[in-house]
Motif scaffolding. Structure first.
Motif, mmCIF file in Angstrom:
data_model
loop_
_atom_site.group_PDB
_atom_site.id
_atom_site.type_symbol
_atom_site.label_atom_id
_atom_site.label_comp_id
_atom_site.label_asym_id
_atom_site.label_seq_id
_atom_site.Cartn_x
_atom_site.Cartn_y
_atom_site.Cartn_z
ATOM 1 N N GLY A 11 0.799 -1.228 0.000
ATOM 2 C CA GLY A 11 0.000 0.000 0.000
ATOM 3 C C GLY A 11 0.830 1.275 0.000
ATOM 4 N N SER A 12 2.140 1.168 0.080
ATOM 5 C CA SER A 12 2.958 2.382 0.123
ATOM 6 C C SER A 12 2.928 3.131 -1.205
ATOM 7 C CB SER A 12 4.391 2.062 0.525
ATOM 8 O OG SER A 12 4.998 1.243 -0.452
ATOM 9 N N VAL A 13 2.829 2.420 -2.309
ATOM 10 C CA VAL A 13 2.767 3.073 -3.613
ATOM 11 C C VAL A 13 1.484 3.894 -3.728
ATOM 12 C CG1 VAL A 13 2.605 2.685 -6.091
ATOM 13 C CG2 VAL A 13 4.231 1.369 -4.732
ATOM 14 N N ALA A 14 0.388 3.348 -3.276
ATOM 15 C CA ALA A 14 -0.879 4.078 -3.316
ATOM 16 C C ALA A 14 -0.832 5.310 -2.421
ATOM 17 C CB ALA A 14 -2.023 3.162 -2.888
ATOM 18 N N ALA A 15 -0.204 5.207 -1.274
ATOM 19 C CA ALA A 15 -0.095 6.357 -0.370
ATOM 20 C C ALA A 15 0.791 7.442 -0.973
ATOM 21 C CB ALA A 15 0.463 5.906 0.971
ATOM 22 N N PHE A 17 1.345 7.941 -4.144
ATOM 23 C CA PHE A 17 0.594 8.494 -5.264
ATOM 24 C C PHE A 17 -0.435 9.509 -4.767
ATOM 25 C CE2 PHE A 17 -3.014 8.314 -8.233
ATOM 26 C CZ PHE A 17 -2.370 8.703 -9.400
ATOM 27 N N ALA A 18 -1.127 9.180 -3.697
ATOM 28 C CA ALA A 18 -2.144 10.077 -3.150
ATOM 29 C C ALA A 18 -1.526 11.370 -2.610
ATOM 30 C CB ALA A 18 -2.918 9.369 -2.043
ATOM 31 N N VAL A 19 -0.308 11.301 -2.122
ATOM 32 C CA VAL A 19 0.358 12.498 -1.601
ATOM 33 C C VAL A 19 0.884 13.372 -2.738
ATOM 34 C CG1 VAL A 19 2.376 13.275 -0.311
ATOM 35 C CG2 VAL A 19 0.938 11.470 0.618
ATOM 36 N N THR A 20 1.417 12.775 -3.783
ATOM 37 C CA THR A 20 2.019 13.559 -4.862
ATOM 38 C C THR A 20 1.015 14.049 -5.903
ATOM 39 O OG1 THR A 20 2.532 11.559 -6.112
ATOM 40 C CG2 THR A 20 4.253 12.433 -4.661
ATOM 41 N N MET A 21 -0.129 13.427 -6.026
ATOM 42 C CA MET A 21 -1.096 13.813 -7.052
ATOM 43 C C MET A 21 -1.556 15.265 -6.929
ATOM 44 S SD MET A 21 -2.375 13.209 -9.776
ATOM 45 C CE MET A 21 -2.620 11.608 -10.371
ATOM 46 N N PRO A 22 -1.886 15.803 -5.751
ATOM 47 C CA PRO A 22 -2.280 17.222 -5.684
ATOM 48 C C PRO A 22 -1.172 18.165 -6.158
ATOM 49 C CG PRO A 22 -2.951 16.098 -3.691
ATOM 50 C CD PRO A 22 -2.096 15.140 -4.467
ATOM 51 N N ALA A 23 0.075 17.844 -5.862
ATOM 52 C CA ALA A 23 1.181 18.688 -6.320
ATOM 53 C C ALA A 23 1.301 18.647 -7.842
ATOM 54 C CB ALA A 23 2.485 18.240 -5.669
ATOM 55 N N VAL A 24 1.141 17.492 -8.421
ATOM 56 C CA VAL A 24 1.208 17.364 -9.876
ATOM 57 C C VAL A 24 0.064 18.144 -10.523
ATOM 58 C CG1 VAL A 24 0.969 15.720 -11.786
ATOM 59 C CG2 VAL A 24 2.434 15.169 -9.840
ATOM 60 N N LEU A 25 -1.130 18.038 -9.972
ATOM 61 C CA LEU A 25 -2.276 18.774 -10.511
ATOM 62 C C LEU A 25 -2.089 20.282 -10.377
ATOM 63 C CD1 LEU A 25 -5.255 16.532 -9.369
ATOM 64 C CD2 LEU A 25 -4.281 16.770 -11.660
ATOM 65 N N LEU A 26 -1.506 20.737 -9.285
ATOM 66 C CA LEU A 26 -1.246 22.166 -9.092
ATOM 67 C C LEU A 26 -0.255 22.677 -10.129
ATOM 68 C CD1 LEU A 26 -1.650 24.748 -7.426
ATOM 69 C CD2 LEU A 26 0.274 23.986 -6.010
ATOM 70 N N VAL A 27 0.809 21.957 -10.357
ATOM 71 C CA VAL A 27 1.801 22.362 -11.371
ATOM 72 C C VAL A 27 1.161 22.374 -12.758
ATOM 73 C CG1 VAL A 27 3.927 21.647 -12.522
ATOM 74 C CG2 VAL A 27 3.799 21.647 -10.035
ATOM 75 N N LEU A 28 0.346 21.396 -13.054
ATOM 76 C CA LEU A 28 -0.338 21.345 -14.347
ATOM 77 C C LEU A 28 -1.284 22.533 -14.514
ATOM 78 C CD1 LEU A 28 -0.830 19.757 -16.959
ATOM 79 C CD2 LEU A 28 -2.635 18.530 -15.743
ATOM 80 N N ALA A 29 -2.055 22.846 -13.482
ATOM 81 C CA ALA A 29 -2.984 23.977 -13.551
ATOM 82 C C ALA A 29 -2.244 25.300 -13.720
ATOM 83 C CB ALA A 29 -3.852 24.016 -12.293
ATOM 84 N N LEU A 30 -1.142 25.472 -13.014
ATOM 85 C CA LEU A 30 -0.359 26.698 -13.162
ATOM 86 C C LEU A 30 0.246 26.807 -14.561
ATOM 87 C CD1 LEU A 30 1.415 26.885 -9.694
ATOM 88 C CD2 LEU A 30 -0.420 28.355 -10.557
ATOM 89 N N SER A 31 0.670 25.701 -15.111
ATOM 90 C CA SER A 31 1.232 25.700 -16.466
ATOM 91 C C SER A 31 0.180 26.082 -17.502
ATOM 92 C CB SER A 31 1.817 24.334 -16.803
ATOM 93 O OG SER A 31 2.851 24.021 -15.917
ATOM 94 N N VAL A 32 -0.998 25.519 -17.383
ATOM 95 C CA VAL A 32 -2.083 25.844 -18.315
ATOM 96 C C VAL A 32 -2.486 27.307 -18.157
ATOM 97 C CG1 VAL A 32 -4.506 25.375 -18.855
ATOM 98 C CG2 VAL A 32 -2.918 23.488 -18.518
ATOM 99 N N GLY A 33 -2.541 27.790 -16.931
ATOM 100 C CA GLY A 33 -2.871 29.194 -16.705
ATOM 101 C C GLY A 33 -1.838 30.141 -17.287
ATOM 102 N N ALA A 34 -0.568 29.816 -17.142
ATOM 103 C CA ALA A 34 0.497 30.652 -17.701
ATOM 104 C C ALA A 34 0.447 30.648 -19.225
ATOM 105 C CB ALA A 34 1.854 30.162 -17.210
ATOM 106 N N LEU A 35 0.154 29.515 -19.810
ATOM 107 C CA LEU A 35 0.020 29.441 -21.262
ATOM 108 C C LEU A 35 -1.157 30.295 -21.737
ATOM 109 C CD1 LEU A 35 1.011 28.196 -23.905
ATOM 110 C CD2 LEU A 35 -0.540 26.289 -23.485
ATOM 111 N N GLY A 36 -2.266 30.251 -21.003
ATOM 112 C CA GLY A 36 -3.422 31.088 -21.354
ATOM 113 C C GLY A 36 -3.100 32.568 -21.264
#
Length: 117
Positions: A11-15, A17-36
């Motif tokens: 279960g460590s991989v799932a944990a 993943f759950a911790v890093t996913m919000p950071a990945v989504l935040l970086v993605l959202a900021l990148s899309v916003g900067a491109l816009g």
């Protein structure tokens, strides 16, 4: 290696993943916003250059304003004169996708020789 050692890591991989996913989504959202924002800035620069050229040819401010509004919807045009130059500044508030206001105002300025007066 004993098999029970791997059972402790279950279960460590799932944990992780759950911790890093919000950071990945935040970086993605900021990148899309900067491109816009960059896309809007380019549109404003094009609109300011076209409006300045129109003013330089002697066209009325209303015509240059309509041209800039066509190229950059929701923008405002401000004009000024500096010696032989006529300048146009086109600006508009920048909003995130979905219409969320950011409080950031994007602007571009261009000048052209006022030979059409």
């Amino acid at each position: 290696m004993p098999l029970h050692r791997f059972a402790q890591d279950r279960g460590s991989v799932a944990a992780e993943f759950a911790v890093t996913m919000p950071a990945v989504l935040l970086v993605l959202a900021l990148s899309v916003g900067a491109l816009g924002a960059a896309v809007h800035q380019v549109r404003l620069a094009d609109a300011a250059a076209d409006a300045a050229r129109a003013l330089g040819r002697g066209e009325p401010v209303s015509s240059a304003g309509a041209l800039s509004a066509q190229l950059a919807p929701g923008s405002t045009l401000t004009t000024s004169s500096e010696g032989d130059l006529v300048c146009a500044e086109v600006s508009r508030p920048w909003a995130l996708p979905g219409g969320r206001a950011t409080g950031i105002r994007l602007a571009a300025r261009a000048c052209a020789l006022g030979g059409g007066r």
